[in-house]
Design a protein around this motif. Structure first.
Motif, PDB file in Angstrom:
ATOM      1  N   CYS A 273       2.575 -40.871  17.058  1.00  0.00           N
ATOM      2  CA  CYS A 273       3.535 -41.904  17.457  1.00  0.00           C
ATOM      3  C   CYS A 273       4.781 -41.783  16.584  1.00  0.00           C
ATOM      4  CB  CYS A 273       2.934 -43.302  17.317  1.00  0.00           C
ATOM      5  SG  CYS A 273       1.448 -43.571  18.304  1.00  0.00           S
ATOM      6  N   PHE A 274       5.953 -41.668  17.232  1.00  0.00           N
ATOM      7  CA  PHE A 274       7.197 -41.411  16.511  1.00  0.00           C
ATOM      8  C   PHE A 274       8.257 -42.389  17.008  1.00  0.00           C
ATOM      9  CE2 PHE A 274      10.201 -37.687  15.171  1.00  0.00           C
ATOM     10  CZ  PHE A 274      10.401 -38.308  13.955  1.00  0.00           C
ATOM     11  N   ASN A 275       8.778 -43.215  16.106  1.00  0.00           N
ATOM     12  CA  ASN A 275       9.789 -44.202  16.465  1.00  0.00           C
ATOM     13  C   ASN A 275      11.138 -43.776  15.893  1.00  0.00           C
ATOM     14  OD1 ASN A 275      11.384 -46.447  16.989  1.00  0.00           O
ATOM     15  ND2 ASN A 275       9.799 -47.923  16.419  1.00  0.00           N
ATOM     16  N   LEU A 276      12.038 -43.381  16.792  1.00  0.00           N
ATOM     17  CA  LEU A 276      13.396 -42.998  16.420  1.00  0.00           C
ATOM     18  C   LEU A 276      14.406 -43.936  17.065  1.00  0.00           C
ATOM     19  CD1 LEU A 276      13.181 -39.104  16.797  1.00  0.00           C
ATOM     20  CD2 LEU A 276      13.446 -40.372  14.662  1.00  0.00           C
ATOM     21  N   SER A 277      13.992 -45.147  17.371  1.00  0.00           N
ATOM     22  CA  SER A 277      14.891 -46.081  18.040  1.00  0.00           C
ATOM     23  C   SER A 277      15.993 -46.555  17.090  1.00  0.00           C
ATOM     24  CB  SER A 277      14.104 -47.284  18.576  1.00  0.00           C
ATOM     25  OG  SER A 277      13.556 -48.048  17.522  1.00  0.00           O
ATOM     26  N   ASN A 278      17.165 -46.785  17.678  1.00  0.00           N
ATOM     27  CA  ASN A 278      18.302 -47.319  16.924  1.00  0.00           C
ATOM     28  C   ASN A 278      18.615 -46.481  15.680  1.00  0.00           C
ATOM     29  OD1 ASN A 278      20.352 -49.050  16.046  1.00  0.00           O
ATOM     30  ND2 ASN A 278      19.244 -50.850  16.749  1.00  0.00           N
ATOM     31  N   THR A 279      18.723 -45.176  15.873  1.00  0.00           N
ATOM     32  CA  THR A 279      19.043 -44.275  14.763  1.00  0.00           C
ATOM     33  C   THR A 279      20.382 -43.574  14.964  1.00  0.00           C
ATOM     34  OG1 THR A 279      17.633 -42.613  15.857  1.00  0.00           O
ATOM     35  CG2 THR A 279      16.667 -43.846  14.038  1.00  0.00           C
ATOM     36  N   GLY A 280      21.144 -43.954  15.993  1.00  0.00           N
ATOM     37  CA  GLY A 280      22.474 -43.403  16.201  1.00  0.00           C
ATOM     38  C   GLY A 280      22.506 -41.999  16.757  1.00  0.00           C
ATOM     39  N   LEU A 281      21.390 -41.489  17.258  1.00  0.00           N
ATOM     40  CA  LEU A 281      21.334 -40.120  17.761  1.00  0.00           C
ATOM     41  C   LEU A 281      22.045 -40.002  19.109  1.00  0.00           C
ATOM     42  CD1 LEU A 281      17.613 -39.338  16.875  1.00  0.00           C
ATOM     43  CD2 LEU A 281      19.632 -38.328  15.796  1.00  0.00           C
ATOM     44  N   ASP A 282      22.850 -38.934  19.275  1.00  0.00           N
ATOM     45  CA  ASP A 282      23.483 -38.677  20.563  1.00  0.00           C
ATOM     46  C   ASP A 282      22.848 -37.501  21.291  1.00  0.00           C
ATOM     47  OD1 ASP A 282      24.442 -36.584  19.048  1.00  0.00           O
ATOM     48  OD2 ASP A 282      26.488 -37.367  18.929  1.00  0.00           O
ATOM     49  N   GLU A 283      21.833 -36.914  20.670  1.00  0.00           N
ATOM     50  CA  GLU A 283      21.034 -35.890  21.340  1.00  0.00           C
ATOM     51  C   GLU A 283      19.641 -35.877  20.731  1.00  0.00           C
ATOM     52  OE1 GLU A 283      22.392 -32.017  18.672  1.00  0.00           O
ATOM     53  OE2 GLU A 283      23.124 -32.242  20.710  1.00  0.00           O
ATOM     54  N   VAL A 284      18.700 -35.342  21.478  1.00  0.00           N
ATOM     55  CA  VAL A 284      17.323 -35.300  20.993  1.00  0.00           C
ATOM     56  C   VAL A 284      17.224 -34.279  19.865  1.00  0.00           C
ATOM     57  CG1 VAL A 284      14.912 -34.877  21.598  1.00  0.00           C
ATOM     58  CG2 VAL A 284      16.452 -35.932  23.266  1.00  0.00           C
ATOM     59  N   PRO A 285      16.766 -34.691  18.684  1.00  0.00           N
ATOM     60  CA  PRO A 285      16.684 -33.745  17.566  1.00  0.00           C
ATOM     61  C   PRO A 285      15.551 -32.752  17.759  1.00  0.00           C
ATOM     62  CG  PRO A 285      15.705 -35.833  16.936  1.00  0.00           C
ATOM     63  CD  PRO A 285      16.289 -36.040  18.309  1.00  0.00           C
ATOM     64  N   ALA A 286      15.708 -31.613  17.131  1.00  0.00           N
ATOM     65  CA  ALA A 286      14.670 -30.583  17.198  1.00  0.00           C
ATOM     66  C   ALA A 286      14.402 -30.073  15.783  1.00  0.00           C
ATOM     67  CB  ALA A 286      15.118 -29.445  18.110  1.00  0.00           C
ATOM     68  N   PRO A 287      13.128 -29.752  15.523  1.00  0.00           N
ATOM     69  CA  PRO A 287      12.011 -29.890  16.457  1.00  0.00           C
ATOM     70  C   PRO A 287      11.416 -31.304  16.421  1.00  0.00           C
ATOM     71  CG  PRO A 287      11.224 -28.910  14.419  1.00  0.00           C
ATOM     72  CD  PRO A 287      12.716 -29.104  14.249  1.00  0.00           C
ATOM     73  N   LEU A 288      10.740 -31.662  17.506  1.00  0.00           N
ATOM     74  CA  LEU A 288       9.950 -32.879  17.523  1.00  0.00           C
ATOM     75  C   LEU A 288       8.522 -32.534  17.123  1.00  0.00           C
ATOM     76  CD1 LEU A 288      11.171 -34.517  20.852  1.00  0.00           C
ATOM     77  CD2 LEU A 288      11.557 -35.397  18.547  1.00  0.00           C
ATOM     78  N   PRO A 289       7.768 -33.495  16.598  1.00  0.00           N
ATOM     79  CA  PRO A 289       6.349 -33.230  16.303  1.00  0.00           C
ATOM     80  C   PRO A 289       5.653 -32.716  17.570  1.00  0.00           C
ATOM     81  CG  PRO A 289       7.021 -35.314  15.349  1.00  0.00           C
ATOM     82  CD  PRO A 289       8.163 -34.863  16.202  1.00  0.00           C
ATOM     83  N   PRO A 290       4.887 -31.665  17.478  1.00  0.00           N
ATOM     84  CA  PRO A 290       4.382 -30.975  18.681  1.00  0.00           C
ATOM     85  C   PRO A 290       3.320 -31.723  19.464  1.00  0.00           C
ATOM     86  CG  PRO A 290       3.443 -30.006  16.697  1.00  0.00           C
ATOM     87  CD  PRO A 290       4.470 -30.995  16.235  1.00  0.00           C
ATOM     88  N   ASN A 291       2.604 -32.644  18.842  1.00  0.00           N
ATOM     89  CA  ASN A 291       1.465 -33.277  19.519  1.00  0.00           C
ATOM     90  C   ASN A 291       1.690 -34.765  19.788  1.00  0.00           C
ATOM     91  OD1 ASN A 291      -0.118 -30.830  19.385  1.00  0.00           O
ATOM     92  ND2 ASN A 291      -0.407 -31.265  17.208  1.00  0.00           N
ATOM     93  N   LEU A 292       2.930 -35.146  19.976  1.00  0.00           N
ATOM     94  CA  LEU A 292       3.247 -36.556  20.179  1.00  0.00           C
ATOM     95  C   LEU A 292       2.612 -37.116  21.448  1.00  0.00           C
ATOM     96  CD1 LEU A 292       7.026 -37.017  19.251  1.00  0.00           C
ATOM     97  CD2 LEU A 292       5.017 -37.745  17.970  1.00  0.00           C
ATOM     98  N   GLU A 293       2.174 -38.373  21.339  1.00  0.00           N
ATOM     99  CA  GLU A 293       1.697 -39.117  22.503  1.00  0.00           C
ATOM    100  C   GLU A 293       2.622 -40.281  22.843  1.00  0.00           C
ATOM    101  OE1 GLU A 293      -2.302 -40.285  21.717  1.00  0.00           O
ATOM    102  OE2 GLU A 293      -3.059 -38.215  21.652  1.00  0.00           O
TER     103      GLU A 293
END
Length: 439
Positions: A273-293
């Motif tokens: 579980c990964f919470n990146l809400s309200n972090t000012g991102l304008d694109e999806v960062p890479a890499p993301l954790p590979p086994n996210l649900e």
């Protein structure tokens, strides 16, 4: 009775004066609150004996720091063991650690599992030797809005508490201006499952020392929201040794992702579980954790999402700038998709079929074009029970002009209106055949 509850009286807050100076017991909730208890009215604490949660607010503990506290006799131990208090909250006091260390020993005879300090001040000058080798039933410890001396340089105090702290399962230190956490302290918390350091002043460089080799070896949940983190990849490097980490909350930090640093980022494979809400991102960062649900990237500035996570089950993208639904084919296990408050005007027919396989779809507060496919697709999703939150009130048409402001649920959708060619073509053929036959 007064001797039996001595530990509670000392922790709670004998004060010489105060506007409110007694305890109040809510029998329905088994909750008791004591305010500025004076020596003259301390007897009101007897009301708290049937409570499961007791709060103490205000008082002057310093004048009791020198009180000698010896061992308890068997009758007092039996009395403490009969109490059903499970949680104690101490608020708005200056806590003499030397007194706290002596009193904490008595908690071993109780059933108290949670201890919380709110708006307290710790001087950092206490002697914790009385807690050497002491077991306690307390599994959850929290500090909110507390003031204390810096932790660096006080590692020996944690060593004296190690017998207890190495069994602690939940720890929260929030809104307390924490800027760093020494490596040696993390190594004491060997059984800790949940750690919240939210609403502090942790920066990118503070994470690697805090989560060093051997620190928090069993940690599964880590909350770092509302701190001073700025580098997505520095956070990744800082927590990469937490090999049992399952839930990470980085929300409400102003993060930036540097593509050139992506090769050095190795998220723990256990992360789900990964919470990146309200972090000012304008694109999806890479890499993301590979086994996210579960991935929460709501309240950002994303204009497009083009990622593939085969294990993802829940994706939250509400309050972004998306103009189209991300391809559901990239998430074969997805059951929840939230796209509220974006710039999506229509759901393509190809995606509608895939969306219909999900359990929970939310697309409220988007500027919908109520064409046949736009309104009809949403109505079909709702009829299948897939649109939950916000339907029907938060689904309104933006276009065409004659339907602006209409509830999508009330837009009339018929074969004749939506597919005139499908109706008129067979009709024309039929009329032509009749004309030929008549001739």
């Amino acid at each position: 009775m007064s001797v039996a509850v001595l530990p509670l009286l000392l922790l709670g807050l004998l004060a010489a004066e105060g506007r409110r100076d007694r305890c109040f017991f809510n029998r329905t909730q088994e909750y008791c609150v004591c305010y500025n208890l004076s020596e003259e009215t301390a007897g009101s604490i007897i009301q708290c004996l049937p409570a499961t949660v007791v709060e103490f607010w205000g008082g002057d503990l310093e004048k009791y720091a020198a009180i000698p506290i010896g061992d308890l006799d068997s009758s007092v131990i039996d009395t403490l063991g009969s109490l059903i208090i499970q949680k104690i909250i101490i608020g708005n006091v200056l806590v003499p650690e030397i007194l706290l260390a002596r009193v904490l020993r008595f908690f071993s005879y109780t059933h108290v599992q949670e201890l919380a300090f709110d708006s307290c001040t710790f001087q950092g000058t206490g002697d914790w030797s009385d807690m050497e080798g002491q077991d306690l039933p307390i599994l959850s410890l929290s500090f909110h809005n507390v003031t204390s001396a810096p932790l660096t340089g006080h590692e020996q105090a944690f060593s004296s508490l190690s017998r207890w702290l190495e069994t602690l399962e939940r720890l929260a230190v929030t809104s307390s201006h924490v800027t760093s956490l020494p490596c040696a302290i993390g190594r004491v918390f060997r059984a800790l499952r949940s750690l919240s350091l939210a609403q502090n002043s942790l920066g990118d460089r503070s994470l690697t020392p805090a989560f060093c080799q051997g620190a928090f070896p069993r940690l599964q949940e880590l909350s770092l929201h509302h701190n001073s983190l700025s580098s997505y990849h520095s956070v990744c490097e800082g927590v990469q040794l937490l090999q049992e980490l399952r839930h990470l909350d980085l929300s409400h930090n102003k993060l930036m992702a540097d593509p050139s640093s992506s090769s050095s980022c190795r998220w723990p494979a256990s992360l789900r579980c990964f919470n990146l809400s309200n972090t000012g991102l304008d694109e999806v960062p890479a890499p993301l954790p590979p086994n996210l649900e579960v991935l929460d990237m709501s309240q950002n500035r994303l204009r497009a999402v083009d990622i593939s996570l085969s294990s993802l089950k829940k994706l939250f993208l509400n309050q972004n700038l998306l103009q189209a639904v991300p391809s559901i084919r990239n998430y074969p296990e997805l059951d929840t998709l939230h796209l509220d408050n974006n710039n999506i005007s229509e759901l393509p027919g190809a995606e509608l079929k895939l969306l219909g396989r999900l359990q929970d779809v939310a697309v409220a507060e988007n500027p919908f074009s109520c064409s046949c496919s736009g309104a009809g697709g949403l109505q079909a999703l709702a009829a299948g029970g897939h649109l939950g939150q916000g339907w029907p009130g938060a689904y309104r048409c933006r276009s065409p002009a004659e339907l602006r402001g209409w509830p999508v649920a009330q837009v009339p959708v018929s074969v004749l209106r939506c597919h005139p060619a499908a109706v008129l073509a067979p009709l024309c053929v039929a009329l032509a055949l009749l004309a030929v036959a008549g001739a």
